[in-house]
Design a protein around this motif. Structure first.
Motif, PDB file in Angstrom:
ATOM      1  N   GLU A 121       8.095  18.186   3.932  1.00  0.00           N
ATOM      2  CA  GLU A 121       7.079  17.452   4.699  1.00  0.00           C
ATOM      3  C   GLU A 121       5.670  17.634   4.133  1.00  0.00           C
ATOM      4  N   GLU A 122       5.360  18.843   3.718  1.00  0.00           N
ATOM      5  CA  GLU A 122       4.015  19.118   3.223  1.00  0.00           C
ATOM      6  C   GLU A 122       3.711  18.317   1.962  1.00  0.00           C
ATOM      7  N   SER A 123       4.659  18.290   1.017  1.00  0.00           N
ATOM      8  CA  SER A 123       4.421  17.555  -0.230  1.00  0.00           C
ATOM      9  C   SER A 123       4.410  16.043   0.012  1.00  0.00           C
ATOM     10  N   ILE A 124       5.219  15.558   0.942  1.00  0.00           N
ATOM     11  CA  ILE A 124       5.204  14.129   1.283  1.00  0.00           C
ATOM     12  C   ILE A 124       3.850  13.741   1.876  1.00  0.00           C
ATOM     13  N   GLU A 125       3.321  14.605   2.723  1.00  0.00           N
ATOM     14  CA  GLU A 125       2.004  14.360   3.313  1.00  0.00           C
ATOM     15  C   GLU A 125       0.928  14.310   2.225  1.00  0.00           C
ATOM     16  N   GLU A 126       1.021  15.226   1.261  1.00  0.00           N
ATOM     17  CA  GLU A 126       0.059  15.253   0.146  1.00  0.00           C
ATOM     18  C   GLU A 126       0.142  13.964  -0.667  1.00  0.00           C
ATOM     19  N   MET A 127       1.370  13.480  -0.920  1.00  0.00           N
ATOM     20  CA  MET A 127       1.538  12.233  -1.665  1.00  0.00           C
ATOM     21  C   MET A 127       0.963  11.054  -0.903  1.00  0.00           C
ATOM     22  N   GLU A 128       1.184  11.053   0.405  1.00  0.00           N
ATOM     23  CA  GLU A 128       0.686   9.949   1.235  1.00  0.00           C
ATOM     24  C   GLU A 128      -0.847   9.905   1.207  1.00  0.00           C
ATOM     25  N   VAL A 129      -1.464  11.062   1.273  1.00  0.00           N
ATOM     26  CA  VAL A 129      -2.932  11.147   1.205  1.00  0.00           C
ATOM     27  C   VAL A 129      -3.420  10.628  -0.149  1.00  0.00           C
ATOM     28  N   ALA A 130      -2.722  11.043  -1.224  1.00  0.00           N
ATOM     29  CA  ALA A 130      -3.102  10.594  -2.579  1.00  0.00           C
ATOM     30  C   ALA A 130      -2.955   9.081  -2.713  1.00  0.00           C
ATOM     31  N   PHE A 131      -1.855   8.542  -2.175  1.00  0.00           N
ATOM     32  CA  PHE A 131      -1.659   7.084  -2.194  1.00  0.00           C
ATOM     33  C   PHE A 131      -2.825   6.373  -1.492  1.00  0.00           C
ATOM     34  N   GLN A 132      -3.256   6.910  -0.355  1.00  0.00           N
ATOM     35  CA  GLN A 132      -4.318   6.268   0.406  1.00  0.00           C
ATOM     36  C   GLN A 132      -5.645   6.271  -0.352  1.00  0.00           C
ATOM     37  N   PHE A 133      -5.943   7.381  -1.025  1.00  0.00           N
ATOM     38  CA  PHE A 133      -7.149   7.440  -1.851  1.00  0.00           C
ATOM     39  C   PHE A 133      -7.110   6.361  -2.939  1.00  0.00           C
ATOM     40  N   LEU A 134      -5.947   6.226  -3.589  1.00  0.00           N
ATOM     41  CA  LEU A 134      -5.820   5.226  -4.658  1.00  0.00           C
ATOM     42  C   LEU A 134      -5.871   3.806  -4.091  1.00  0.00           C
ATOM     43  N   GLU A 135      -5.258   3.613  -2.915  1.00  0.00           N
ATOM     44  CA  GLU A 135      -5.314   2.306  -2.234  1.00  0.00           C
ATOM     45  C   GLU A 135      -6.772   1.914  -1.979  1.00  0.00           C
ATOM     46  N   ASN A 136      -7.563   2.865  -1.507  1.00  0.00           N
ATOM     47  CA  ASN A 136      -8.981   2.592  -1.203  1.00  0.00           C
ATOM     48  C   ASN A 136      -9.808   2.352  -2.462  1.00  0.00           C
ATOM     49  N   ILE A 168      16.540   6.590  -4.691  1.00  0.00           N
ATOM     50  CA  ILE A 168      17.641   7.555  -4.831  1.00  0.00           C
ATOM     51  C   ILE A 168      17.624   8.550  -3.676  1.00  0.00           C
ATOM     52  N   ILE A 169      16.421   8.996  -3.322  1.00  0.00           N
ATOM     53  CA  ILE A 169      16.270  10.048  -2.317  1.00  0.00           C
ATOM     54  C   ILE A 169      16.382   9.497  -0.897  1.00  0.00           C
ATOM     55  N   GLY A 170      16.208   8.161  -0.753  1.00  0.00           N
ATOM     56  CA  GLY A 170      16.266   7.544   0.564  1.00  0.00           C
ATOM     57  C   GLY A 170      14.973   7.682   1.341  1.00  0.00           C
ATOM     58  N   LEU A 171      13.842   7.630   0.634  1.00  0.00           N
ATOM     59  CA  LEU A 171      12.530   7.783   1.252  1.00  0.00           C
ATOM     60  C   LEU A 171      11.817   6.426   1.253  1.00  0.00           C
ATOM     61  N   LYS A 172      11.001   6.183   2.268  1.00  0.00           N
ATOM     62  CA  LYS A 172      10.221   4.934   2.327  1.00  0.00           C
ATOM     63  C   LYS A 172       8.747   5.298   2.456  1.00  0.00           C
ATOM     64  N   LEU A 173       8.193   5.748   1.366  1.00  0.00           N
ATOM     65  CA  LEU A 173       6.804   6.201   1.357  1.00  0.00           C
ATOM     66  C   LEU A 173       5.886   5.170   0.715  1.00  0.00           C
ATOM     67  N   PHE A 174       6.299   4.670  -0.458  1.00  0.00           N
ATOM     68  CA  PHE A 174       5.471   3.716  -1.194  1.00  0.00           C
ATOM     69  C   PHE A 174       6.025   2.313  -0.957  1.00  0.00           C
ATOM     70  N   THR A 175       5.446   1.619   0.013  1.00  0.00           N
ATOM     71  CA  THR A 175       5.924   0.289   0.383  1.00  0.00           C
ATOM     72  C   THR A 175       4.743  -0.685   0.484  1.00  0.00           C
ATOM     73  N   SER A 176       5.073  -1.974   0.515  1.00  0.00           N
ATOM     74  CA  SER A 176       4.027  -3.001   0.613  1.00  0.00           C
ATOM     75  C   SER A 176       3.355  -2.984   1.980  1.00  0.00           C
ATOM     76  N   GLU A 177       4.067  -2.464   3.001  1.00  0.00           N
ATOM     77  CA  GLU A 177       3.495  -2.404   4.347  1.00  0.00           C
ATOM     78  C   GLU A 177       2.445  -1.287   4.435  1.00  0.00           C
ATOM     79  N   LEU A 182      -1.954  -1.318  -3.466  1.00  0.00           N
ATOM     80  CA  LEU A 182      -1.340  -0.489  -4.503  1.00  0.00           C
ATOM     81  C   LEU A 182       0.040  -1.022  -4.882  1.00  0.00           C
ATOM     82  N   TYR A 183       0.770  -1.506  -3.881  1.00  0.00           N
ATOM     83  CA  TYR A 183       2.099  -2.055  -4.151  1.00  0.00           C
ATOM     84  C   TYR A 183       2.005  -3.306  -5.019  1.00  0.00           C
TER      85      TYR A 183
END
Length: 435
Positions: A121-136, A168-177, A182-183
């Motif tokens: 969970e911690e690393s997923i949260e870190e990735m999500e934050v990084a994605f948001q910075f890049l999105e902005n 492969i991992i079954g995660l939905k983190l990087f999506t168009s929604e 970024l997508y």
């Protein structure tokens, strides 16, 4: 494409690496012709190690005999060497921003990916934050504006590798929604003709990461322990074998001269290390353990598949223990000078047999095999022991092939990682022989 007939440009890499693809894309954007030298993942060539002795990894760009390593350093070198189609802005402030976001991708996003284990969970949260910075940060079609720039190239992992891994991992983190800009950027980037030409085949990458994930998950579901002592070459045999297979394990250090009750429970016959415990089933004796590892985890075989070659590998492994280690033990611990001289002769005869048997880079051919692992004492322990004892049993003049083999073996990245500290071993043997 621009011609560079007077220049020699080589790129040393492996296909599944996004860091290598960064360099591929940059060279393609510049129209630079180059030779791609495919390396073997986990067993890099001597040439690669020579060109990148610090990190011993890909990518390495060699331009007219001059090597440059580290992907982002290479990207800047390419941009400064070939001026067409710039990948960094000319304005100093915009260049600084481009470098900042390129660093951000490696330091924040990829750092979180490396920590990512079983949907942590911690690393997923870190990735999500990084994605948001890049999105902005994304203000145009690409981070470089209307044209691809260094930030886009650095982010190739996000655009192409990450969607495969999350599938492969079954995660939905990087999506168009979640990250629409970024997508869309990832689609535009991966479909850009120059980029598309250099991306590895998706099916190949999918199969590669699926196999890696399955191995990792299988390893995580299993309990693997090694009971050992850092000073023991027999324990290092087991650790090297597990390292070559990519198997994670818990290491239990035993105290020399005061082994634990647990160790005695697992190995009541010999009462010594190493002992491998796999899902609470103990296996003892180093060569028995190495064969068990090879039969249990099929990736990166340690023994040949051909029955005759397997028999030869077992023969020479037994020879090392029965003839060489036996003779050397007498050299180290006998007090009778005549007896010692006789044993030195026996050990040199054994080394000569091994010298004659060595036909390739390793006893296992181009890859490390059972005989190489068995002979770890000769490669790493023997030079230390003979230094402490003042002996000259094993050197480049007497056994040139075997000596070169020892250097290649000790410098193999997986072996190097599993070997104990030379200084610790030196101190251990000095204290032991003094007593």
């Amino acid at each position: 494409m621009a011609s560079n007939q007077e220049e020699e440009v080589k790129l040393f890499g492996v296909v599944p690496s996004p860091f290598v693809t960064r360099v591929d894309i940059a060279l393609n954007l510049k129209g630079v012709q180059y030779k791609f030298v495919e390396e073997n993942l986990g067993n890099f060539s001597d040439t690669l190690i020579k060109y990148n002795p610090v990190h011993k990894k890909v990518p390495v760009l060699v331009h007219n005999g001059k090597p440059i390593s580290e992907s982002r350093v290479i990207l800047e070198y390419i941009d400064e060497t070939w001026k067409q189609n710039p990948i960094l802005p000319s304005d100093p402030y915009k260049r600084a921003l481009a470098r900042f976001w390129s660093n951000f991708i490696d330091d924040k996003f990829l750092s979180a990916v490396r920590k990512w284990k079983e949907n942590n969970e911690e690393s997923i949260e870190e990735m999500e934050v990084a994605f948001q910075f890049l999105e902005n940060e994304l203000k145009d079609k690409f981070f470089g504006g209307e044209e691809i720039g260094i930030v886009d190239i650095t982010a190739v992992f996000i655009a192409y590798w990450f969607p495969i891994i999350q599938e492969i991992i079954g995660l939905k983190l990087f999506t168009s929604e979640k990250f629409p800009k970024l997508y869309k950027w990832s689609q535009d980037f991966t479909n850009h003709q120059v980029v598309k030409e250099k991306l590895p085949n998706r099916e190949t990458l999918f199969a590669y990461f699926t196999a890696r994930m399955e191995t990792k998950m299988a390893s995580n579901q299993e309990e693997v322990k090694v009971f050992g002592m850092l000073a023991s070459p027999f324990v290092s045999r087991v650790e090297i074998a597990l390292g070559l297979k990519g198997i994670e394990y818990k290491y239990q250090e035993e105290e020399f001269g005061n082994l634990s009750d647990t160790l005695f429970k697992y190995n009541p016959v010999y009462k010594k290390v190493p002992v491998l415990v796999h899902n609470d089933k103990p296996i003892s004796e180093s060569l028995v353990i190495v064969e068990y590892i090879d039969e249990t985890w099929k990736q990166n075989p340690i023994l040949p598949s051909d029955p005759h070659k397997r028999a030869l590998a077992r023969f020479w492994s037994n020879f090392i223990d029965d003839k060489y280690m036996n003779a050397l033990g007498k050299v180290l611990y006998t007090h009778d000078e005549k007896e010692r001289e006789k044993c030195i002769e026996e050990s040199e005869v054994a080394l000569q047999f091994l010298e004659n048997e060595l036909k390739d880079k390793f006893f296992g051919g181009k890859e490390i095999g059972l005989v190489d692992i068995t002979a770890v004492f000769i490669a790493f322990w023997l030079p230390i022991v003979q230094e402490v004892m003042g002996l000259k049993l094993f050197n480049n003049e007497k056994f040139p092939k075997l000596y070169n083999w020892s250097q290649d073996f000790n410098n193999h990245p997986i072996v190097k990682e599993k070997l104990p500290s030379r200084e610790s071993l030196l101190a251990f043997y000095k204290a032991r022989f003094a007593s």
